[in-house]
Design an enzyme around this catalytic site. Sequence first.
Site, PDB file in Angstrom:
ATOM      1  N   GLU A  62      -7.439  -4.765  -6.292  1.00  0.00           N
ATOM      2  CA  GLU A  62      -6.018  -4.710  -5.896  1.00  0.00           C
ATOM      3  C   GLU A  62      -5.500  -6.130  -5.724  1.00  0.00           C
ATOM      4  O   GLU A  62      -6.248  -6.988  -5.272  1.00  0.00           O
ATOM      5  CB  GLU A  62      -5.886  -3.945  -4.569  1.00  0.00           C
ATOM      6  CG  GLU A  62      -6.190  -2.472  -4.710  1.00  0.00           C
ATOM      7  CD  GLU A  62      -6.002  -1.703  -3.397  1.00  0.00           C
ATOM      8  OE1 GLU A  62      -5.355  -2.222  -2.465  1.00  0.00           O
ATOM      9  OE2 GLU A  62      -6.518  -0.585  -3.312  1.00  0.00           O
ATOM     10  N   HIS A  65      -1.313   1.445  -2.900  1.00  0.00           N
ATOM     11  CA  HIS A  65      -1.862   1.290  -1.552  1.00  0.00           C
ATOM     12  C   HIS A  65      -0.753   1.458  -0.497  1.00  0.00           C
ATOM     13  O   HIS A  65      -0.465   0.541   0.285  1.00  0.00           O
ATOM     14  CB  HIS A  65      -2.577  -0.062  -1.390  1.00  0.00           C
ATOM     15  CG  HIS A  65      -3.557  -0.085  -0.257  1.00  0.00           C
ATOM     16  ND1 HIS A  65      -4.740  -0.806  -0.304  1.00  0.00           N
ATOM     17  CD2 HIS A  65      -3.552   0.510   0.957  1.00  0.00           C
ATOM     18  CE1 HIS A  65      -5.397  -0.645   0.842  1.00  0.00           C
ATOM     19  NE2 HIS A  65      -4.689   0.150   1.613  1.00  0.00           N
ATOM     20  N   ALA A 110      -8.357   6.014   0.657  1.00  0.00           N
ATOM     21  CA  ALA A 110      -9.238   5.257   1.563  1.00  0.00           C
ATOM     22  C   ALA A 110      -9.476   3.858   0.983  1.00  0.00           C
ATOM     23  O   ALA A 110      -8.705   2.929   1.289  1.00  0.00           O
ATOM     24  CB  ALA A 110     -10.541   6.025   1.758  1.00  0.00           C
ATOM     25  N   ARG A 111     -10.472   3.715   0.134  1.00  0.00           N
ATOM     26  CA  ARG A 111     -10.722   2.440  -0.527  1.00  0.00           C
ATOM     27  C   ARG A 111     -11.164   2.673  -1.967  1.00  0.00           C
ATOM     28  O   ARG A 111     -11.980   3.558  -2.244  1.00  0.00           O
ATOM     29  CB  ARG A 111     -11.823   1.641   0.204  1.00  0.00           C
ATOM     30  CG  ARG A 111     -11.343   0.960   1.471  1.00  0.00           C
ATOM     31  CD  ARG A 111     -10.285  -0.124   1.197  1.00  0.00           C
ATOM     32  NE  ARG A 111      -9.756  -0.739   2.395  1.00  0.00           N
ATOM     33  CZ  ARG A 111      -8.697  -0.303   3.098  1.00  0.00           C
ATOM     34  NH1 ARG A 111      -8.036   0.771   2.724  1.00  0.00           N
ATOM     35  NH2 ARG A 111      -8.283  -0.978   4.163  1.00  0.00           N
ATOM     36  N   ILE A 136      -8.884   9.349  10.525  1.00  0.00           N
ATOM     37  CA  ILE A 136      -7.923   9.789   9.498  1.00  0.00           C
ATOM     38  C   ILE A 136      -8.324  11.153   8.930  1.00  0.00           C
ATOM     39  O   ILE A 136      -7.491  12.045   8.777  1.00  0.00           O
ATOM     40  CB  ILE A 136      -7.783   8.725   8.383  1.00  0.00           C
ATOM     41  CG1 ILE A 136      -7.320   7.400   8.984  1.00  0.00           C
ATOM     42  CG2 ILE A 136      -6.791   9.195   7.315  1.00  0.00           C
ATOM     43  CD1 ILE A 136      -7.294   6.224   8.035  1.00  0.00           C
ATOM     44  N   ASP A 190      -4.432   6.107  -4.335  1.00  0.00           N
ATOM     45  CA  ASP A 190      -3.587   5.097  -3.685  1.00  0.00           C
ATOM     46  C   ASP A 190      -4.293   3.749  -3.652  1.00  0.00           C
ATOM     47  O   ASP A 190      -3.689   2.747  -3.303  1.00  0.00           O
ATOM     48  CB  ASP A 190      -3.296   5.582  -2.244  1.00  0.00           C
ATOM     49  CG  ASP A 190      -2.314   4.689  -1.512  1.00  0.00           C
ATOM     50  OD1 ASP A 190      -1.283   4.317  -2.114  1.00  0.00           O
ATOM     51  OD2 ASP A 190      -2.551   4.359  -0.331  1.00  0.00           O
ATOM     52  N   ASP A 228     -19.744  14.175   6.948  1.00  0.00           N
ATOM     53  CA  ASP A 228     -19.777  12.883   7.645  1.00  0.00           C
ATOM     54  C   ASP A 228     -21.071  12.813   8.436  1.00  0.00           C
ATOM     55  O   ASP A 228     -21.238  13.525   9.437  1.00  0.00           O
ATOM     56  CB  ASP A 228     -18.566  12.757   8.590  1.00  0.00           C
ATOM     57  CG  ASP A 228     -18.429  11.340   9.132  1.00  0.00           C
ATOM     58  OD1 ASP A 228     -19.475  10.701   9.396  1.00  0.00           O
ATOM     59  OD2 ASP A 228     -17.290  10.872   9.269  1.00  0.00           O
TER      60      ASP A 228
HETATM   61  C1  3PG Z   1      -5.546   0.215   6.353  1.00  0.00           C
HETATM   62  O1  3PG Z   1      -6.737  -0.020   6.151  1.00  0.00           O
HETATM   63  O2  3PG Z   1      -4.992  -0.007   7.429  1.00  0.00           O
HETATM   64  C2  3PG Z   1      -4.725   0.869   5.252  1.00  0.00           C
HETATM   65  O3  3PG Z   1      -5.458   0.932   4.064  1.00  0.00           O
HETATM   66  C3  3PG Z   1      -3.381   0.210   5.028  1.00  0.00           C
HETATM   67  O4  3PG Z   1      -3.524  -1.074   4.515  1.00  0.00           O
HETATM   68  P1  3PG Z   1      -2.263  -2.070   4.513  1.00  0.00           P
HETATM   69  O5  3PG Z   1      -2.000  -2.474   5.917  1.00  0.00           O
HETATM   70  O6  3PG Z   1      -2.674  -3.249   3.662  1.00  0.00           O
HETATM   71  O7  3PG Z   1      -1.109  -1.339   3.920  1.00  0.00           O
END
Ligand code: 3PG
Length: 316
Positions: A262, A281, A232-233, A154, A257, A173
């Site tokens: 969550e 998300h 990302a997370r 990504i 996001d 990275d």
């Molecule tokens: C992933 O890890 O694929 C993305 O964060 C998207 O997550 P999702 O499929 O729950 O929308």
Amino acid sequence: MSKPFIVVCDGMDKNIFESLCANENIEVHPNKKCTQEEIEGLLPKANGLIIRSATKPNKELIDKAPNLKYIIRAGEGTDNIDKAYCSEKGIKVSNTPGANNNSAAEHALALMMSVLRKTPWAHASMKEGQWNKAAFTGNELWKKKVGIMGFGRIGQLLCKRLQGFEVEVSFFDPGVTESPFSWAKKVNSLDELFSDSDIVSIHTPLIEATKGVVNKDLLSKMKPSSILVNAARGKIVNEADLYDALKNNTIRGAGFDVFETEPLKEKTQLHELDNLILTPHLGGSTEEAQFRVGQMAADQINEFFVNNNLVNEVTS
Ligand code: 3PG
């Protein structure tokens, strides 16, 4: 002999779901997306689960599924799955690598553009009947320094998409020894990345080494004019420290996001901030991405249960 029983937990592209149901070698629970209660009720019978990030196969859930053989994460991140426990129980885990990555990269770009041009705030003010040009003077992305934390699939896609904006890209990275692109510079520390960039975009997976790594200390290295984007997370960033940085304007703004917890249903202190854009998300939530992840997940289910072939296994 009974057919393998598959439960689609978290929603799937309609057409792909229909073709999955038409596969006569497997039995698919007829709901495209199950409620939590339905999932609980189906677990004793389930041989395969297709999940996104909402369903969390932890020890408690896995213990309710004695016949489970395979979990497919229709997406990228598998931090919601207790993979060590799956391995102990002999349950295989796969994801659909790459399938939603373009959508995630585009969403990160959308968040940075939104913060730069103040679009969501301008929209909210228009909806209140105002026409306040002066309040929403923004900044260009052109020629800015963009730092990418995590240069996997990504991060690299974002780097490619950014090329048209003629920005200076650098990345951190530890797993990438050399920059794959002439226009992207590898830096040797997060400190350097965060202190040098006008915009930092996070693209690492959530693993032990990245948990809470974007904290007070790292945020304090950022320029007061800088912007942080996280698609990302959530747990990579210490949210209390992010709140302080945004509240005290030690950074200019952020687009997030993803969140420590969550779904983020209740209002938290993050909702108070007028320099933070929140999305629920949505990184992988496009029709195109969902078509691709669904197709890969359906193919991999068929490979596993019909052809005895495990594709895209994730172990850690
Ligand atoms: C992933 O890890 O694929 C993305 O964060 C998207 O997550 P999702 O499929 O729950 O929308």
